[in-house]
Enzyme design. Structure first.
Site, PDB file in Angstrom:
ATOM      1  N   CYS A 176     -13.372  -2.920 -11.654  1.00 25.61           N
ATOM      2  CA  CYS A 176     -13.793  -3.643 -10.555  1.00 25.61           C
ATOM      3  C   CYS A 176     -15.325  -3.836 -10.134  1.00 25.61           C
ATOM      4  O   CYS A 176     -15.946  -4.680  -9.591  1.00 25.61           O
ATOM      5  CB  CYS A 176     -12.847  -3.349  -9.155  1.00 25.61           C
ATOM      6  SG  CYS A 176     -13.208  -1.805  -9.019  1.00 25.61           S
ATOM      7  N   GLU A 198      -8.457  -4.308  -2.173  1.00 24.39           N
ATOM      8  CA  GLU A 198      -9.565  -4.350  -2.594  1.00 24.39           C
ATOM      9  C   GLU A 198      -9.378  -5.161  -3.880  1.00 24.39           C
ATOM     10  O   GLU A 198      -8.428  -4.877  -4.790  1.00 24.39           O
ATOM     11  CB  GLU A 198      -9.855  -2.941  -3.216  1.00 24.39           C
ATOM     12  CG  GLU A 198     -11.324  -2.745  -3.606  1.00 24.39           C
ATOM     13  CD  GLU A 198     -11.185  -2.432  -5.307  1.00 24.39           C
ATOM     14  OE1 GLU A 198     -11.631  -3.717  -5.748  1.00 24.39           O
ATOM     15  OE2 GLU A 198     -11.077  -1.579  -5.665  1.00 24.39           O
TER      16      GLU A 198
HETATM   17  P1  NAP Z   1      -2.159  -7.903  -9.719  1.00 19.71           P
HETATM   18  O1  NAP Z   1      -1.613  -9.035 -10.533  1.00 19.71           O
HETATM   19  O2  NAP Z   1      -2.988  -8.357  -8.437  1.00 19.71           O
HETATM   20  O3  NAP Z   1      -0.890  -7.013  -9.400  1.00 19.71           O
HETATM   21  C1  NAP Z   1      -1.159  -5.891  -8.640  1.00 19.71           C
HETATM   22  C2  NAP Z   1       0.150  -5.251  -7.924  1.00 19.71           C
HETATM   23  O4  NAP Z   1       0.415  -6.279  -7.074  1.00 19.71           O
HETATM   24  C3  NAP Z   1       1.505  -5.350  -8.872  1.00 19.71           C
HETATM   25  O5  NAP Z   1       2.328  -4.193  -8.729  1.00 19.71           O
HETATM   26  C4  NAP Z   1       1.995  -6.761  -8.698  1.00 19.71           C
HETATM   27  O6  NAP Z   1       3.418  -6.495  -8.872  1.00 19.71           O
HETATM   28  C5  NAP Z   1       1.681  -6.908  -7.214  1.00 19.71           C
HETATM   29  N1  NAP Z   1       1.518  -8.159  -6.843  1.00 19.71           N
HETATM   30  C6  NAP Z   1       0.846  -9.151  -7.366  1.00 19.71           C
HETATM   31  N2  NAP Z   1       0.913 -10.287  -6.575  1.00 19.71           N
HETATM   32  C7  NAP Z   1       1.981 -10.339  -5.735  1.00 19.71           C
HETATM   33  C8  NAP Z   1       2.576 -10.984  -4.855  1.00 19.71           C
HETATM   34  N3  NAP Z   1       2.240 -12.148  -4.759  1.00 19.71           N
HETATM   35  N4  NAP Z   1       3.505 -10.604  -4.018  1.00 19.71           N
HETATM   36  C9  NAP Z   1       4.061  -9.235  -4.164  1.00 19.71           C
HETATM   37  N5  NAP Z   1       3.269  -8.569  -5.091  1.00 19.71           N
HETATM   38  C10 NAP Z   1       2.373  -8.883  -5.760  1.00 19.71           C
HETATM   39  O7  NAP Z   1      -3.237  -6.979 -10.493  1.00 19.71           O
HETATM   40  P2  NAP Z   1      -3.043  -6.419 -11.776  1.00 19.71           P
HETATM   41  O8  NAP Z   1      -1.591  -6.263 -12.362  1.00 19.71           O
HETATM   42  O9  NAP Z   1      -3.549  -4.983 -11.523  1.00 19.71           O
HETATM   43  O10 NAP Z   1      -4.221  -7.025 -12.779  1.00 19.71           O
HETATM   44  C11 NAP Z   1      -4.063  -8.635 -13.044  1.00 19.71           C
HETATM   45  C12 NAP Z   1      -5.360  -9.159 -12.883  1.00 19.71           C
HETATM   46  O11 NAP Z   1      -5.850  -8.752 -11.648  1.00 19.71           O
HETATM   47  C13 NAP Z   1      -6.387  -8.641 -13.767  1.00 19.71           C
HETATM   48  O12 NAP Z   1      -6.402  -9.183 -14.988  1.00 19.71           O
HETATM   49  C14 NAP Z   1      -7.843  -8.779 -13.137  1.00 19.71           C
HETATM   50  O13 NAP Z   1      -7.966 -10.331 -13.109  1.00 19.71           O
HETATM   51  C15 NAP Z   1      -7.084  -8.577 -11.717  1.00 19.71           C
HETATM   52  N6  NAP Z   1      -7.708  -7.242 -11.419  1.00 19.71           N
HETATM   53  C16 NAP Z   1      -8.894  -6.959 -10.670  1.00 19.71           C
HETATM   54  C17 NAP Z   1      -9.329  -5.751 -10.110  1.00 19.71           C
HETATM   55  C18 NAP Z   1     -10.356  -5.339  -9.403  1.00 19.71           C
HETATM   56  O14 NAP Z   1     -10.708  -4.542  -9.163  1.00 19.71           O
HETATM   57  N7  NAP Z   1     -11.261  -6.397  -9.345  1.00 19.71           N
HETATM   58  C19 NAP Z   1      -8.336  -4.508 -10.534  1.00 19.71           C
HETATM   59  C20 NAP Z   1      -7.221  -4.882 -11.314  1.00 19.71           C
HETATM   60  C21 NAP Z   1      -6.768  -6.093 -11.503  1.00 19.71           C
HETATM   61  P3  NAP Z   1       4.023  -7.173 -10.185  1.00 19.71           P
HETATM   62  O15 NAP Z   1       3.057  -6.725 -11.269  1.00 19.71           O
HETATM   63  O16 NAP Z   1       5.521  -6.452 -10.207  1.00 19.71           O
HETATM   64  O17 NAP Z   1       4.444  -8.753 -10.199  1.00 19.71           O
END
Ligand code: NAP
Length: 527
Positions: free
Chosen positions: A301, A264
């Protein structure tokens, strides 16, 4: 109480040397706990244990799984203030939000407990034999849903309880009969460890097999990638960025045995405000929307990042009222310095796009890790021509698009990427003149809202929280509500199988007294 160690089943483990801490964005300083990143050996051990636990957990009765899920809810509540304080120190979110999210988490666990205690969720479907059918006899065929196997869950940064360690994905997977390995979110690793300890206690109290749950720490992408690539992992749940979700989907597809990834991801949640509604109550709508865009510092989200209307003085007045109301609100803290960095850079990137105007923005200095809110506007033509303007800005930001007419409005909606929600604000019967716009919106979203706001996702069986890509990787499923259990199962048929060897759900006697489809009729009766 927080050790910083991984949970490999019920065993705490810290074999690695790489460590990290979490951050208190409100206090702008690191928290005291040190977390040990999981090693290759620990990752492997957790998966092997889960695969082994699956052999037993897969066959455990619905009532025993219900006892386990209810025990998790009880243990989470027993963590009391320690959990709430840790949550607040790792997110900058207020205590009220922490308690609300804990309530939602407990409610979800208990809803899944009720679902599996009842047992009808397996969709038992029975077609009895017709031995004298011409020209060929018909076999007895019986179908039900069975669990996939070990599931890896990536929790969301913005929902440290309800969509993280014991959140919706974990609750649904455990309810279905799948062991879970959580890749702990590094921003709230302490909250994650406390919740993991509650799950382990509940598993021990209800005699679940060791390995039914593990919690692995990591502050980089490697642990998650290794988990998804492991041949004994059978499915993945993810909430977060499009970049992260997409990377994991690609990885899962490239495996020798590809597996499903239910991610999601991002959404800008278009809101269409129809002309009469704007004329009659533009000011009130603006005030409501200022609250919705700013809710949780815009870190939802379902945040309304895109507002669409037909160019008019009413739309201009609405836009100004929305921007002024937003800017008059006090800025609030974001989850983490990295989220603030992402917000500021995505916001600046959009503001630099030709034709985008800032209507009003919070200009005074803000505290460290606080977000300054912004409302922007752009013409429909420019929005159509520039896909950069369609990207999510995760934070208190929204864009009002002034469309030339309803044709342009429809064209814009048709060209949007998949979204979680779409909202229509309408007065009287004016919506009936916009059937093409509504049809276009329905084609792009997972949930459509009439005269409301998209923020606030009810947890109930009829909820769809998902949508066409990239809102989610599989629009056929929801991530919220008890039907999200369907992501972790596959249909399985028994042909001419002896009655006493069938699972209880499919036996002639219907010993679980569940609702089944027998020869085309839904019934509680035995055969
Ligand atoms: P994220 O960067 O996508 O990370 C979520 C989880 O997935 C973390 O545990 C991260 O690990 C892991 N991950 C991310 N990329 C990966 C990859 N290439 N390979 C393996 N594991 C991976 O999301 P976030 O930390 O929740 O927030 C960052 C950004 O995501 C926000 O600024 C926002 O833009 C977006 N976000 C969107 C929503 C939505 O519902 N639309 C919700 C939350 C966040 P690590 O952190 O350990 O690297």
């Amino acid at each position: 109480m927080i050790s910083g160690k991984n949970y490999i089943g019920s065993q705490q483990s810290a074999k690695g040397t790489k460590t990290y801490t979490t951050f208190n964005p409100e206090a702008n300083k690191e928290n005291n706990f040190t977390f040990f990143e999981a090693t290759n050996e620990e990752i492997n051990d957790a998966i092997e244990l889960a695969a082994n636990a699956f052999k037993e957990y897969n066959t455990i009765s619905g009532s025993k799984k219900a006892a386990f899920l209810n025990a998790i809810a009880d243990e989470i509540l027993a963590l009391d203030d320690t959990l709430i304080k840790t949550y607040c120190s790792e997110t900058g979110l207020p205590e009220g939000r922490a308690k609300g999210e804990r309530g939602r988490t407990v409610f979800q666990l208990r809803s899944f407990a009720d679902l599996v205690a009842d047992g009808s969720w397996v969709d038992a479907t029975i077609d009895t034999a017709i031995p004298d059918r011409e020209p060929m006899p018909k076999s007895d065929i019986r179908k039900m849903n069975i669990p996939l196997g070990p599931v890896v869950v990536f929790g969301a940064s913005n929902f440290p309880l309800a969509y993280s360690t014991a959140g919706g994905d974990t609750a649904a997977a455990l309810a279905s009969g799948c062991p879970v390995i959580v890749k702990s979110h590094p921003m709230h690793a302490g909250t994650g460890e406390l919740v993991a300890s509650a799950i382990i206690k509940a598993a021990e109290k209800t005699n679940m097999p060791n390995g039914v749950f593990s919690n692995l720490n990591s502050s980089g992408i490697e642990v998650g990638q290794q988990l998804v690539a492991h041949q004994k992992v059978k499915a993945v749940g993810f909430t977060g960025s499009i970049k992260g979700g997409r990377a994991l989907l690609d990885l899962a597809i490239k495996r020798e045995e590809p597996i499903p990834v239910f991610a999601e991801m991002g959404s800008i949640n278009p809101v269409v405000i129809l002309p009469k509604a704007l004329k009659n109550r533009g000011e009130a709508i603006a005030k409501t929307y200022a609250g919705s865009v700013n809710l949780g510092t815009g870190q939802f989200c379902t945040n309304p990042g895109l507002i669409l209307g037909i160019k008019s003085d009413d739309l201009s007045n609405f836009t100004k009222e929305l921007a002024d109301t937003m800017v008059a609100m006090n800025p609030s803290c974001m989850l983490h310095p990295n989220i603030v960095k992402g917000y500021e850079s995505n916001k600046s990137k959009l503001i630099l796009q030709e034709g985008l105007q800032v209507v009003n923005e919070y200009k005074s200095a803000v505290k460290s890790n606080y977000a300054s809110q912004v409302i922007t506007t752009v013409s429909g033509k420019i929005f159509l021509e520039n896909p950069t303007l369609h990207q999510e800005v995760f934070g208190p930001f929204s864009m009002v698009v002034q469309c030339k007419d309803s044709d342009e409005l429809q064209q814009i909606i048709s060209q949007l990427e998949g979204q979680l929600t779409g909202t229509v604000i309408s007065d009287d019967n004016e919506i009936s003149s916009y059937s093409k716009v509504i049809a276009a919106l329905q084609n792009r979203v997972g949930r459509i809202i009439f005269n409301g706001v998209p923020t606030g996702v009810e947890v109930c069986p009829s909820m769809v929280h998902g949508g066409p890509y990239p809102a989610s990787t599989d629009s056929r499923f929801t991530a919220v509500g008890v039907s999200s259990i369907k992501r972790w199962v596959r249909p399985f048929s028994y042909q001419d199988w002896p009655n006493d060897l069938l699972p209880d759900e499919l036996k002639n006697e219907n010993p679980l007294h569940i609702s089944r489809n027998v020869n085309g009729e839904q019934t509680l009766e035995k055969i």
